[in-house]
Design an enzyme around this catalytic site. Structure first.
Site, mmCIF file in Angstrom:
data_model
loop_
_atom_site.group_PDB
_atom_site.id
_atom_site.type_symbol
_atom_site.label_atom_id
_atom_site.label_comp_id
_atom_site.label_asym_id
_atom_site.label_seq_id
_atom_site.Cartn_x
_atom_site.Cartn_y
_atom_site.Cartn_z
ATOM 1 N N HIS A 128 22.853 -18.171 20.791
ATOM 2 C CA HIS A 128 23.088 -19.272 21.729
ATOM 3 C C HIS A 128 23.715 -20.450 20.963
ATOM 4 O O HIS A 128 23.160 -20.880 19.939
ATOM 5 C CB HIS A 128 21.777 -19.718 22.386
ATOM 6 N N ASP A 164 16.997 -18.910 28.049
ATOM 7 C CA ASP A 164 17.163 -19.451 26.689
ATOM 8 C C ASP A 164 15.873 -20.092 26.190
ATOM 9 O O ASP A 164 15.901 -21.123 25.506
ATOM 10 C CB ASP A 164 18.310 -20.472 26.636
ATOM 11 N N CYS A 728 51.217 -45.985 -20.345
ATOM 12 C CA CYS A 728 50.032 -45.371 -20.960
ATOM 13 C C CYS A 728 50.311 -44.849 -22.362
ATOM 14 O O CYS A 728 49.416 -44.830 -23.211
ATOM 15 C CB CYS A 728 49.500 -44.252 -20.068
#
Length: 923
Positions: A128, A164, A728
């Site tokens: 479900h 259910d 860098c």
């Protein structure tokens, strides 16, 4: 006999599920979900003694029936099990004849009698799609969305005589995303995880370990089946509630409203963030104010003043159109097909024939749905067409909008040509007249293919370092924005076309992206210049030029990523084949610095995308604009939504959340060593995500007396002052042999005095402003420390007397090894020079390597033996000999020691974004 025993032993020792107990099962149900559960249970060794499903519809068997018939499993197709509430004896007897020990009901639309439910030894289990006891009933997924539940999930429970209400065996749950529909929730979680859970549940029963947990009545709810008649939208409520109602009814039965006296159904709802786009007003019955037909869809307003966007509309006659075409739906002229497209159309006609097997011939007017096709056939059509024509961005909704064959071919061709893509992107630009052009700059977060404001609406100013003026306000991303971006990237990787795309097609998209970057290179260079202070000519050649080269280089790698076959010891008398596969990691985070905003994006993103990953990128807070322009170009190139996400904002918030996020599998960072250490720690503590770090440097450059002096002066200056020293790999310390030291310094100062400092957009400018005010202040402090420690300031060291963040090119000599400026990186235009004794090669090498950093290094000498010896001894990821700053997209780039680990560029970079899987096959 020995061989037989060996074979039996191998069978039991290599497959763990052979040890487990197995059951005789009856599968009662239907659909593709039922088929997958059936097939998975058989693979696990369970015996399916009977399949009970629905009769054929329009001559077509249910997918579960097709699989059972193919396998030779006993198959029953009962129209009903009961008549007037009473079980049909002949049906029940047929069921009992198979001797099932357990009924497995993955999806069943029929009413099954209790004497069938209770008959097997272990009873019956049912899937479900809700977290019971919440949302009992047949429309559970719809109501999960309609109620705005934050969590969805499913339950496997023991069937009883209630609706259910049976005891719970197993439950699973997931988060509901803001724009989830029934389809996305089902496809992402409920379908794949539900199959696994059904198989797990059966094995728990077989092993005697399955729980029976009574359902609590507290929190229980039951909602009936939603039908068209009660699916009308109440527009007099908040926008979120309207959105939930629409997506909860998408695709069946469809939420609708009255427009012009006609019911019009809404599909594809999402909450609208940012400003409301311009468009034409549309009166809608019951709305608090008129909607707006914009180029991106229909904007609806809630009674709280917030808005949502509806993508598609369907009329009473069944015709579906993009909402943006509401006022021009009759103007959609047909496109002329090329010969190649005509050939593709015939291949698609054959796909239609295979699906619509009950139709004698597929003609232009054949209607897909009127010929008996159902929703599962839509999925099959879309997936088969995408399989035939890799790269086409076709979706299920396209079939609903083009139900006849001729209309479908038209929409397919438009998708194939990419004619619909640019139209879907809505951008609010910040525009500037600058550099003899109009630059158009996106300024919002880019998440899941859309530009939108930050979750909390916050913004910040990005500053032009040339004069300190505000360029524009930019969205300041929050933690919620990071989570949404990561979710979009994960969805794109797990379920989107990017992960399924042929690598060569992926490469084609990256080539197209590079072409668009080249087409917009002047605009990109201008944005880079005003946002970062880069000299325009350098931005054009390096910042943008190398970015284009990087994407082209890695685009070529897409279809060349491969594993290896590996010879191993054979398990005689059998044989083995062992091979490796290179696979993408998943969602990657990329955090880039402010010195080369676009180029750093390209260095990391191109390799990441070529490997097949998706990404969330945080540009530096002070330089976000070229990254956001790149995002715009990626959409134009056809990169699917969710693959690229860009989040401007702070490192402390956005960067930290990326480091901590459990769904990110890799983080690539370029920046300072202290921040890199913190990122590495966070990545380890969160989910041990893979990390690559390109961190600080103090790169030594050794200049020997036998150098080419002209070249050494020119390259030495470039090694320090290139890109204003914001580089860098800049030479953080020069070692000059004593005999040429004074001449070298004199010539350097002479050349500095010729440099033009000024507006970076002036083509004659040599030296532009530093990136931002805080960095300029740090450089001035750096120079003050150098003077205080006793180094000789030969030139510069001060701010230039003009508006903006300009720093004089600076030269220090007499720098001793213990000094701060000898050890720490300036990241600016500061040349730090030390002498070394004539001929003392090993001594200068020892001093050059006496640093915790190891990013780059250099040597100038005419003696090739000396050059090779020095390059071997220098402890750095890159060594330049008689040159400097010579990087190339094909050459790996990265550092040693506290300069980080991992590589950008070259083939090595791909390894940073791939994982290796070893597969061994016995035959």
């Amino acid at each position: 006999m020995l061989w037989t025993a060996s074979q039996v032993f191998r069978k039991f020792s290599t497959s763990s599920h052979y040890y487990q107990k197995k059951l005789k099962l009856a599968i009662i149900g239907q659909s593709l979900f039922g088929q997958e559960v059936y097939s998975s249970l058989r693979k696990q060794g369970h015996k399916v003694v009977g399949v009970f499903t629905v009769p054929d519809k329009d001559g077509k068997a249910d997918p579960l029936a097709v699989a059972a018939e193919k396998d030779g499993t006993p198959l029953f197709k009962f129209p009903r099990w009961r008549n007037k509430g009473q079980p049909l004896p002949e049906v029940v007897d047929a069921y009992k004849s198979v001797g099932a020990e357990l009924n497995v009901m993955p999806f069943c639309s029929q009413f099954i009698p209790m004497n069938v439910i209770d008959h097997p030894k272990h009873g019956s289990i049912i899937y479900h799609p809700s977290i019971l006891p919440l949302h009992r009933g047949a429309s559970a997924i719809n109501w999960t969305l309609i109620h705005g539940d934050e969590k969805a999930g499913f339950t496997v429970f023991w069937a009883d005589d209630g609706l259910d209400t049976g005891p719970i065996l197993l439950q699973r749950e997931c988060a509901v995303e803001p724009d989830d529909t029934v389809d996305t929730l089902y496809n992402r979680f409920l379908f794949p995880e539900g199959i696994k859970a059904m198989v797990e549940s059966v094995q728990l029963i077989a092993d005697g370990k399955a729980p029976r947990i009574p359902q609590p009545e507290e929190g229980a709810s039951y909602e009936g089946i939603q039908r068209k008649s009660n699916a009308r939208v109440d527009l007099a409520q908040p926008a979120k509630a309207i959105h939930n109602w629409i997506r909860g009814h998408d695709k069946v039965p469809g939420a609708w409203a009255l427009i012009g006296g006609q019911s019009v159904t809404f599909y594809g709802s999402s909450m609208l963030s940012g400003s409301v786009p311009a468009g034409q007003p549309l009166e809608i019955e019951g709305a608090s104010q008129p909607g707006i037909i914009s180029k991106n869809g229909l904007v609806l307003f809630g009674n709280d003043g917030k808005a949502l966007l509806v993508k598609n509309l369907q009329f009473e006659d069944g015709k579906m159109i993009p909402a943006s075409k509401y006022f021009s739906s009759g103007e959609n002229s047909s496109v002329e097909l090329t010969n190649e497209e005509k050939q593709m159309a015939e291949e698609i006609r054959n796909i239609w024939k295979a699906i619509l097997s009950n139709v004698p011939a597929i003609v232009d007017t054949t209607d897909f749905f009127k010929s008996g096709a159902a929703s599962m056939d839509v999925v099959r059509l879309v997936e088969e067409v995408k399989q035939k024509c890799a790269g086409v961005q076709l979706q299920n909704e396209d079939v609903y909008m083009a139900t006849t064959f001729q209309d479908f071919i038209q929409i397919f061709v438009r998708k194939l040509r990419g004619e619909d893509q640019e139209e879907e992107l809505t951008i609010d630009y910040a525009t500037k007249e600058v550099n003899n052009m109009t630059v158009k700059m996106p300024y919002q977060c880019f998440i899941n293919g859309k530009f939108e404001d930050a979750e909390d609406g916050k913004t910040y100013s990005t500053i032009n370092p040339t004069d300190g003026s505000v360029i524009c306000k930019v969205s300041y991303a929050a933690v919620g924005d990071v989570d949404r971006a990561v979710a979009a990237a994960k969805e794109a990787f797990d379920n989107g076309p990017w992960g399924r795309m042929n690598p060569r097609d992926r490469g084609s998209l990256l080539y197209k992206l590079a072409d668009l970057m080249e087409e917009h290179q002047e605009e990109l260079a201008t944005i880079e210049s005003i946002d970062s202070g880069a000299v325009y000519t350098l931005a054009l050649k390096t910042h943008v030029g190398m970015s284009i080269q990087t994407f082209r280089y890695f685009a070529g790698w897409c279809d060349k990523i491969q594993g290896k076959t590996i010879p191993i010891n054979q398990a005689r008398p059998n044989r083995n084949l062992t091979f490796t596969k290179k696979e993408p990691l998943g969602v990657c985070a990329i955090v880039i610095p402010w010195n080369y905003p676009l180029m750093m994006l390209a260095w990391k993103s191109a390799a990441c995308l070529a490997a097949g990953n998706t990404l969330v990128l945080k540009p530096a807070q002070v330089t976000p604009l070229t990254a956001l322009k790149f995002a715009e170009l990626s959409v134009k190139a056809g990169i699917p939504k969710g693959v690229i996400n860009i989040l401007p904002g702070s490192g402390g918030m956005v960067g930290q959340r990326l480091s901590d996020h459990p769904d990110i599998r890799k983080l690539g960072f370029t920046g300072s060593t202290p921040v890199g250490k913190q990122i590495m720690k966070s990545c380890a503590l969160s989910n041990l995500k893979k990390v690559s770090l390109e961190l600080g440097g103090k790169s030594p450059l050794i200049i020997f007396s036998d150098c080419d002096m002209d070249k050494a002066v020119r390259m030495g200056m470039s090694s320090v002052f290139f890109n204003k020293g914001e580089n860098c790999i800049a030479a953080g310390r020069l070692f000059v042999e004593e005999s040429i030291h004074d001449e070298y310094i004199r010539r350097v100062v002479e050349e500095i005095m010729k440099m033009k400092i000024g507006d970076p957009l002036d083509r004659s400018t040599d030296h532009g402003p530093q990136n931002h005010k805080a960095h300029l202040d740090k450089l001035l402090e750096y120079c003050e420390i150098g003077v205080k420690e006793g180094a000789t300031l030969v030139y510069g060291g001060k701010q230039v007397d003009r508006p903006g963040f300009f720093m004089q090119p600076t030269v220090f000599t007499d720098v001793e090894d213990h000094m701060f400026i000898a050890k720490e990186e300036s990241f600016g235009p500061v040349m730090v020079v030390s002498k070394f004794r004539n001929g003392d090669v090993d001594g200068v090498l020892q001093r050059a390597n006496d640093t915790e950093y190891g990013l780059a290094s250099g040597v100038f000498t005419r003696d090739i033996n000396k050059a090779m010896y020095v390059s071997e001894q220098l402890e750095a990821g890159t060594v330049f000999v008689n040159t400097y700053n010579k990087t190339d997209v094909a050459s790996p780039f990265g550092g040693f020691k506290q300069s980080g680990f991992g590589k950008d560029l070259g083939e090595d970079a791909l390894s940073e974004y791939l994982k290796t899987k070893a597969v061994t096959v016995e035959y």
